[in-house]
Design an enzyme around this catalytic site. Sequence first.
Site, mmCIF file in Angstrom:
data_model
loop_
_atom_site.group_PDB
_atom_site.id
_atom_site.type_symbol
_atom_site.label_atom_id
_atom_site.label_comp_id
_atom_site.label_asym_id
_atom_site.label_seq_id
_atom_site.Cartn_x
_atom_site.Cartn_y
_atom_site.Cartn_z
ATOM 1 N N ASP A 45 0.824 -1.213 0.000
ATOM 2 C CA ASP A 45 0.000 0.000 0.000
ATOM 3 C C ASP A 45 0.858 1.262 0.000
ATOM 4 O O ASP A 45 2.035 1.221 0.344
ATOM 5 C CB ASP A 45 -0.858 0.031 1.269
ATOM 6 N N LYS A 67 -4.288 2.889 -2.944
ATOM 7 C CA LYS A 67 -5.648 3.277 -3.311
ATOM 8 C C LYS A 67 -5.633 4.476 -4.245
ATOM 9 O O LYS A 67 -4.886 5.421 -4.043
ATOM 10 C CB LYS A 67 -6.436 3.661 -2.050
ATOM 11 N N MET A 180 -8.293 8.632 9.362
ATOM 12 C CA MET A 180 -8.827 9.184 8.104
ATOM 13 C C MET A 180 -9.863 10.284 8.347
ATOM 14 O O MET A 180 -10.839 10.385 7.613
ATOM 15 C CB MET A 180 -9.476 8.053 7.265
HETATM 16 N N1 SAH Z 1 -4.243 -0.215 8.902
HETATM 17 C C1 SAH Z 1 -3.718 1.073 9.277
HETATM 18 C C2 SAH Z 1 -4.721 2.183 9.067
HETATM 19 C C3 SAH Z 1 -5.075 2.436 7.626
HETATM 20 S S1 SAH Z 1 -6.206 3.770 7.429
HETATM 21 C C4 SAH Z 1 -3.287 1.031 10.747
HETATM 22 O O1 SAH Z 1 -3.574 0.060 11.447
HETATM 23 O O2 SAH Z 1 -2.633 1.966 11.182
HETATM 24 C C5 SAH Z 1 -5.111 5.106 7.092
HETATM 25 C C6 SAH Z 1 -5.137 6.116 8.213
HETATM 26 O O3 SAH Z 1 -4.301 5.675 9.275
HETATM 27 C C7 SAH Z 1 -4.601 7.466 7.828
HETATM 28 O O4 SAH Z 1 -5.585 8.244 7.201
HETATM 29 C C8 SAH Z 1 -4.229 8.030 9.182
HETATM 30 O O5 SAH Z 1 -5.383 8.506 9.856
HETATM 31 C C9 SAH Z 1 -3.736 6.792 9.907
HETATM 32 N N2 SAH Z 1 -2.266 6.655 9.858
HETATM 33 C C10 SAH Z 1 -1.576 5.642 9.327
HETATM 34 N N3 SAH Z 1 -0.237 5.813 9.513
HETATM 35 C C11 SAH Z 1 -0.105 6.969 10.190
HETATM 36 C C12 SAH Z 1 1.015 7.697 10.685
HETATM 37 N N4 SAH Z 1 2.272 7.265 10.528
HETATM 38 N N5 SAH Z 1 0.778 8.860 11.337
HETATM 39 C C13 SAH Z 1 -0.476 9.307 11.526
HETATM 40 N N6 SAH Z 1 -1.567 8.670 11.077
HETATM 41 C C14 SAH Z 1 -1.395 7.509 10.416
#
Ligand code: SAH
Length: 273
Positions: A45, A67, A180
């Site tokens: 991803d 995506k 998100m």
């Molecule tokens: N599966 C992932 C989430 C995917 S949805 C998990 O468990 O973390 C994607 C969202 O995750 C982004 O829009 C943001 O809100 C958050 N996100 C993912 N990585 C991040 C990071 N390093 N810092 C801040 N937010 C993060």
Amino acid sequence: MELFTLTGQQAQGKVWLVGAGPGDLELLTLKAYRILKKADVVLYDALVSDEILSLIPKEAELIAVGKRAGKHSAAQDEINQLLVTKAYTRKNVVRLKGGDPFIFGRGGEELETLVASGVAFEVVPGITAASGTSAYAGIPLTHRDHAQGVTFITGHCKLESRPMDWQAYANSANTLVVYMGILNANTIQQGLIGAGRSPQTPVAIVSKATTAAQQRFFGTLGELTELAAHPELEMPALMIIGEVVGLADSLHWFEPETSPRVLDTSIKQSLGQ
Ligand code: SAH
């Protein structure tokens, strides 16, 4: 949903659904590392860092399946089918996702396709963004004095078709983590305040958490929309809403080299300091 199957054949390969963690390379699990090292093909991803991708053997096939805005479901179907196809032709197929694959990662949907196609799989959990952000921003998600529980929600665009249960999320004894949510900050702010959560509730938005580019933005729930529109805010970013955010100043330890700016004046005001 249409599924790709080869009649009369059994897929020889196996799919590993692997969480890559929130960013910092060292937050990858040993198991994820071991699986990546023996990968024949990796479908990854947009959130997976280059640093982590550099661990993958040079001989392995790398496929970016990030995506595409506005084409979510079509892309998801393609990814599902690609996983099945690859499992028929390769041995170790890795589906690498940011954070944890089962938290807002569509990991369940992808596994359902594999089940329907008779493809073997295993799941390797990852550190989800909420845990990584919490640790690296100095914000414990629970604390006996401030929060008895924590809820992870998505602030994604399905808000209108499936209304959010703001009443359930407005509990002041609970921490709310919004994935998100940046584009819907206004809806989230109005929804929570409308359901009775105090506009003075401390909030943090943390961008690029656990990486050298991490930035923390602090304010109150009444200022959430403004905070989310901050010109220096980069994606991905996570919102943490609740009294535990008030601990961020004293529990802060992570000092990313490139990000010395911390906007913490409003939280100080809200705490009366
Ligand atoms: N599966 C992932 C989430 C995917 S949805 C998990 O468990 O973390 C994607 C969202 O995750 C982004 O829009 C943001 O809100 C958050 N996100 C993912 N990585 C991040 C990071 N390093 N810092 C801040 N937010 C993060």
